[in-house]
Motif scaffolding. Structure first.
Motif, PDB file in Angstrom:
ATOM      1  N   ASP A 426       0.814  -1.221   0.000  1.00  0.00           N
ATOM      2  CA  ASP A 426       0.000   0.000   0.000  1.00  0.00           C
ATOM      3  C   ASP A 426       0.851   1.277   0.000  1.00  0.00           C
ATOM      4  O   ASP A 426       0.390   2.325  -0.464  1.00  0.00           O
ATOM      5  CB  ASP A 426      -0.916   0.016   1.223  1.00  0.00           C
ATOM      6  CG  ASP A 426      -1.890  -1.138   1.225  1.00  0.00           C
ATOM      7  OD1 ASP A 426      -2.371  -1.496   0.131  1.00  0.00           O
ATOM      8  OD2 ASP A 426      -2.163  -1.688   2.312  1.00  0.00           O
ATOM      9  N   TYR A 427       2.037   1.180   0.523  1.00  0.00           N
ATOM     10  CA  TYR A 427       2.919   2.352   0.558  1.00  0.00           C
ATOM     11  C   TYR A 427       4.359   1.884   0.694  1.00  0.00           C
ATOM     12  O   TYR A 427       4.636   0.737   1.096  1.00  0.00           O
ATOM     13  CB  TYR A 427       2.564   3.279   1.723  1.00  0.00           C
ATOM     14  CG  TYR A 427       2.825   2.673   3.085  1.00  0.00           C
ATOM     15  CD1 TYR A 427       4.054   2.886   3.739  1.00  0.00           C
ATOM     16  CD2 TYR A 427       1.872   1.895   3.739  1.00  0.00           C
ATOM     17  CE1 TYR A 427       4.311   2.335   4.986  1.00  0.00           C
ATOM     18  CE2 TYR A 427       2.112   1.345   4.983  1.00  0.00           C
ATOM     19  CZ  TYR A 427       3.331   1.570   5.601  1.00  0.00           C
ATOM     20  OH  TYR A 427       3.576   1.015   6.837  1.00  0.00           O
ATOM     21  N   THR A 428       5.263   2.779   0.344  1.00  0.00           N
ATOM     22  CA  THR A 428       6.692   2.529   0.545  1.00  0.00           C
ATOM     23  C   THR A 428       7.300   3.750   1.228  1.00  0.00           C
ATOM     24  O   THR A 428       6.775   4.858   1.141  1.00  0.00           O
ATOM     25  CB  THR A 428       7.421   2.296  -0.792  1.00  0.00           C
ATOM     26  OG1 THR A 428       7.286   3.456  -1.618  1.00  0.00           O
ATOM     27  CG2 THR A 428       6.852   1.077  -1.517  1.00  0.00           C
ATOM     28  N   VAL A 429       8.408   3.523   1.918  1.00  0.00           N
ATOM     29  CA  VAL A 429       9.129   4.608   2.582  1.00  0.00           C
ATOM     30  C   VAL A 429      10.597   4.472   2.231  1.00  0.00           C
ATOM     31  O   VAL A 429      11.208   3.421   2.458  1.00  0.00           O
ATOM     32  CB  VAL A 429       8.947   4.576   4.110  1.00  0.00           C
ATOM     33  CG1 VAL A 429       9.742   5.716   4.764  1.00  0.00           C
ATOM     34  CG2 VAL A 429       7.470   4.696   4.480  1.00  0.00           C
ATOM     35  N   GLN A 430      11.143   5.515   1.669  1.00  0.00           N
ATOM     36  CA  GLN A 430      12.574   5.575   1.379  1.00  0.00           C
ATOM     37  C   GLN A 430      13.113   6.871   1.960  1.00  0.00           C
ATOM     38  O   GLN A 430      12.825   7.960   1.457  1.00  0.00           O
ATOM     39  CB  GLN A 430      12.842   5.516  -0.129  1.00  0.00           C
ATOM     40  CG  GLN A 430      12.478   4.182  -0.767  1.00  0.00           C
ATOM     41  CD  GLN A 430      12.850   4.140  -2.234  1.00  0.00           C
ATOM     42  OE1 GLN A 430      12.832   5.159  -2.913  1.00  0.00           O
ATOM     43  NE2 GLN A 430      13.211   2.955  -2.709  1.00  0.00           N
ATOM     44  N   GLY A 431      13.848   6.753   3.044  1.00  0.00           N
ATOM     45  CA  GLY A 431      14.321   7.944   3.745  1.00  0.00           C
ATOM     46  C   GLY A 431      13.141   8.729   4.274  1.00  0.00           C
ATOM     47  O   GLY A 431      12.349   8.219   5.069  1.00  0.00           O
ATOM     48  N   ASP A 432      13.009   9.970   3.824  1.00  0.00           N
ATOM     49  CA  ASP A 432      11.879  10.785   4.267  1.00  0.00           C
ATOM     50  C   ASP A 432      10.790  10.862   3.207  1.00  0.00           C
ATOM     51  O   ASP A 432       9.927  11.742   3.252  1.00  0.00           O
ATOM     52  CB  ASP A 432      12.351  12.192   4.645  1.00  0.00           C
ATOM     53  CG  ASP A 432      12.949  12.945   3.462  1.00  0.00           C
ATOM     54  OD1 ASP A 432      13.097  12.345   2.381  1.00  0.00           O
ATOM     55  OD2 ASP A 432      13.269  14.143   3.638  1.00  0.00           O
ATOM     56  N   ARG A 433      10.784   9.937   2.265  1.00  0.00           N
ATOM     57  CA  ARG A 433       9.817   9.945   1.166  1.00  0.00           C
ATOM     58  C   ARG A 433       8.783   8.842   1.360  1.00  0.00           C
ATOM     59  O   ARG A 433       9.109   7.652   1.325  1.00  0.00           O
ATOM     60  CB  ARG A 433      10.515   9.756  -0.172  1.00  0.00           C
ATOM     61  CG  ARG A 433      11.657  10.730  -0.434  1.00  0.00           C
ATOM     62  CD  ARG A 433      11.165  12.075  -0.903  1.00  0.00           C
ATOM     63  NE  ARG A 433      10.728  12.026  -2.288  1.00  0.00           N
ATOM     64  CZ  ARG A 433      10.183  13.069  -2.927  1.00  0.00           C
ATOM     65  NH1 ARG A 433       9.987  14.205  -2.286  1.00  0.00           N
ATOM     66  NH2 ARG A 433       9.844  12.950  -4.191  1.00  0.00           N
ATOM     67  N   LEU A 434       7.536   9.258   1.596  1.00  0.00           N
ATOM     68  CA  LEU A 434       6.430   8.326   1.737  1.00  0.00           C
ATOM     69  C   LEU A 434       5.646   8.305   0.433  1.00  0.00           C
ATOM     70  O   LEU A 434       5.132   9.335   0.001  1.00  0.00           O
ATOM     71  CB  LEU A 434       5.520   8.751   2.889  1.00  0.00           C
ATOM     72  CG  LEU A 434       4.156   8.049   2.988  1.00  0.00           C
ATOM     73  CD1 LEU A 434       4.333   6.561   3.319  1.00  0.00           C
ATOM     74  CD2 LEU A 434       3.270   8.739   4.018  1.00  0.00           C
ATOM     75  N   THR A 435       5.554   7.130  -0.198  1.00  0.00           N
ATOM     76  CA  THR A 435       4.806   6.989  -1.442  1.00  0.00           C
ATOM     77  C   THR A 435       3.610   6.080  -1.221  1.00  0.00           C
ATOM     78  O   THR A 435       3.765   4.944  -0.754  1.00  0.00           O
ATOM     79  CB  THR A 435       5.683   6.416  -2.565  1.00  0.00           C
ATOM     80  OG1 THR A 435       6.787   7.304  -2.809  1.00  0.00           O
ATOM     81  CG2 THR A 435       4.879   6.246  -3.855  1.00  0.00           C
ATOM     82  N   ILE A 436       2.425   6.590  -1.515  1.00  0.00           N
ATOM     83  CA  ILE A 436       1.208   5.785  -1.454  1.00  0.00           C
ATOM     84  C   ILE A 436       0.984   5.215  -2.852  1.00  0.00           C
ATOM     85  O   ILE A 436       0.975   5.954  -3.845  1.00  0.00           O
ATOM     86  CB  ILE A 436       0.009   6.644  -1.012  1.00  0.00           C
ATOM     87  CG1 ILE A 436       0.321   7.360   0.310  1.00  0.00           C
ATOM     88  CG2 ILE A 436      -1.244   5.787  -0.863  1.00  0.00           C
ATOM     89  CD1 ILE A 436      -0.709   8.398   0.704  1.00  0.00           C
TER      90      ILE A 436
END
Length: 580
Positions: A426-436
């Motif tokens: 449903d989402y990914t997190v890379q560093g401070d980047r949240l992608t829905i």
């Protein structure tokens, strides 16, 4: 409250000096070498008193203002639309976690003529009744002279003796009335002091010094509990500009009284605070304005043993309604304000004239805002670059990315209602980047009706969650219209989008309308969205400063990033609007 602020700093008059408490202590030690134990005892007392003032102001955190009641300039406390103050109101405010209450009082309509300038006994009794209720609730209580500052005290340049006599008479009567009240009652000399007749800084500083010094003398000489009651002194306009805090520093230094605190107010970086000149976001400029202000009062006062009370804080746009500033940007402002005030040991007192805590319903009009404020008293909360994720209905859904502002926390997950969304799916997190992900947005948006389809919450290791609205939109559609300068609205199909700001320019590229130093007009003063009515209102204030017969091109900026142009022409009191 203040508008644009002068940011030209002057060399601090206190540079290289210690607080009066430490100066006295060193002087006492010097005399001790010459054999004077009495001087050492006095120095020790001074230092303890200074520490006591710091401790009391710290114990006042957090505070709340009972605004637009006893400070109303009409015939009584209800004249500005608030109900009469009740014990139940104060009980409920205390239950919200506030430890101090500022009770602004305007005395002008309740004061007799010279030479006695007697306060109306019934009104004074009412003020004392409210003060006693608050003290009984356990509050630290601060009372003052409030809107008198601009009603008649501002005339001091042309009527020094008359204003001073009237001002002194108020404090003589208040000092007598409250002499034996507990030390948790605090006196503030005057609210937002200001003087008519131009910007003569030296003259204005001297007049305020005279008021503050006279107030100090009257209270201290009145005896009883007033001999060491905490006294609060404001800067000119309660400004945190360096020149203003330096002026107050001179006064406090001259008084040599360790039971004195300084007070300033803060309503944010002005373009952001009222949403003008494109100041739609709590960006680096707005953040720096806040940190600079708090750092100045910390370095000038707190670091030298003089406590500071932020007697009022908020956003100037709140005087109209709390929607002038976009919700997420507003939350970031209050989260950061509470945090930075804590790091600078500044006690904060929320300005509330009835727009925040309901005076009879005893509920918060914006619970999300108060949750953020309350959290900021003790910790930080994570936020994000936006609380809105827009997906165009006319296009295929794609994944959307937000930048997390962790603020020292760690991201722990994303939730929809009571359901935790699945990381990686449903989402990914890379560093401070949240992608829905596109799949999650598609699933949660259902039939993709215009507007908010789902509400998510980003959760962090501490503080309050960050709400994220999943919004379906298309570019708004504006239609032709006719009307008058007193009543004109652009028919608008918002199609799920939300208005951020509006530009106004003439055909030659110059700025049109109020605040002609910027093309971006003031939200809710020059224009306002009416989502329920399907219209964008242009106000009489806007047209009052538009040239007759000249076509004005309006550019509406929406939070999705969409921009739509529209043309209006004023002819006398008639207005014609056409879609571009």
């Amino acid at each position: 409250m203040s508008g644009l602020r002068d940011r030209t700093g002057k060399t601090r008059r206190w540079a290289g000096l210690l607080t009066s408490g430490v100066v006295t202590l060193l002087a006492g030690l010097s005399v001790l070498a010459a054999g004077s134990p009495e001087a050492v005892a006095d120095a020790g007392h001074h230092k303890r008193a200074s520490s006591a003032a710091m401790s009391q102001v710290a114990a006042m955190q957090p505070g709340w203002n009972l605004g637009n009641s006893l400070d109303a300039t009409g015939s009584d406390e209800t004249s500005w639309g608030n109900p009469r103050i009740t014990e139940a109101l104060l009980d409920n405010v205390r239950a919200q976690g506030f430890k101090s209450i500022r009770i602004p009082v305007t005395w002008g309509r309740h004061q007799g003529p010279a030479p006695d300038h007697a306060l109306d006994a019934e009104y004074l009794d009412r003020v004392e009744e409210v003060v006693d209720w608050a003290l009984a609730d356990g509050f630290h209580v601060m009372i003052n002279i409030h809107h008198d500052s601009w009603q008649w005290i501002a005339d001091m340049p042309s009527d020094r003796a008359g204003v001073l006599a009237r001002y002194n008479a108020i404090w003589e009567q208040l000092a007598d009335t409250f002499r034996d009240h507990p030390s948790r009652l605090v006196f503030e000399s005057v609210n937002e002091p200001q003087f008519n007749g131009g910007l003569d800084d030296a003259r204005n500083a001297a007049l305020l010094d005279e008021l503050n010094t006279s107030f100090h003398r009257i209270v201290r000489q009145s005896g009883g509990g007033n001999t060491d009651r905490l006294l609060v002194l404001p800067t000119l306009h309660t400004s945190a500009d360096q020149a203003r805090v330096d002026e107050l520093a001179d006064t406090i230094d001259a008084l040599g009284d360790p039971r004195v605190a300084a007070t300033v107010h803060y309503y944010g970086y002005w373009p952001f605070s009222v949403n003008v000149a494109g100041g739609t976001r709590f960006d680096a400029t707005a953040q720096k304005d806040l940190t600079d202000a708090f750092d100045r009062v910390h370095d000038t006062f707190v670091a030298r043993g003089v406590p500071v009370i932020l007697g009022e804080y908020g956003l100037l746009g709140f005087d109209r309604h709390t929607g002038t500033v976009q919700q997420g940007e507003k939350l970031k402002f209050f989260e950061f304000l509470g945090y930075h005030a804590r790091t600078r040991n500044i006690t904060t007192m929320l300005w509330d004239n009835g727009q925040h805590f309901q005076r009879t319903g005893f509920r918060w009009n914006d619970p999300e805002l108060f949750a953020q404020i309350r959290s900021s008293w003790t910790t930080r909360s994570g936020t994000a670059s936006s609380d809105q994720v827009f997906s165009a209905r006319s296009e295929a859904v794609t994944g959307k990315t937000l930048t997390l502002n962790l603020n020292g926390t760690s991201f722990t997950g994303l939730r929809h209602g009571s359901t935790d969304l699945v990381r990686g799916r449903d989402y990914t997190v890379q560093g401070d980047r949240l992608t829905i992900t596109a799949a999650a947005i598609t699933r949660l948006s259902g039939s993709r009706a215009y507007g908010t389809n789902a509400v998510l919450h980003a959760r962090f290791s501490r503080g309050v969650p960050w709400r994220i609205d999943l919004i379906t939109h298309d570019t708004p559609v504006l239609r032709d219209a006719t009307g008058t300068t007193g009543s004109f609205a652009v028919p608008t199909d918002f199609r799920g989008d939300r208005l951020a700001t509006m530009e106004a320019k003439y055909a030659d590229g110059t700025n049109a309308g109020p605040h002609d130093w910027t093309s971006y007009k003031e939200f809710d003063r020059a224009f306002a969205p009416d989502y329920a009515g399907g219209a964008t209102v242009l106000t009489s204030d806007f047209f009052a400063e538009v040239r007759d017969g000249a076509r004005v091109t309006l550019t509406f900026h929406y939070w999705s990033g969409a921009k739509v142009t529209y043309h209006v022409t004023k002819s006398g009191t008639s207005v014609t609007g056409t879609a571009a």
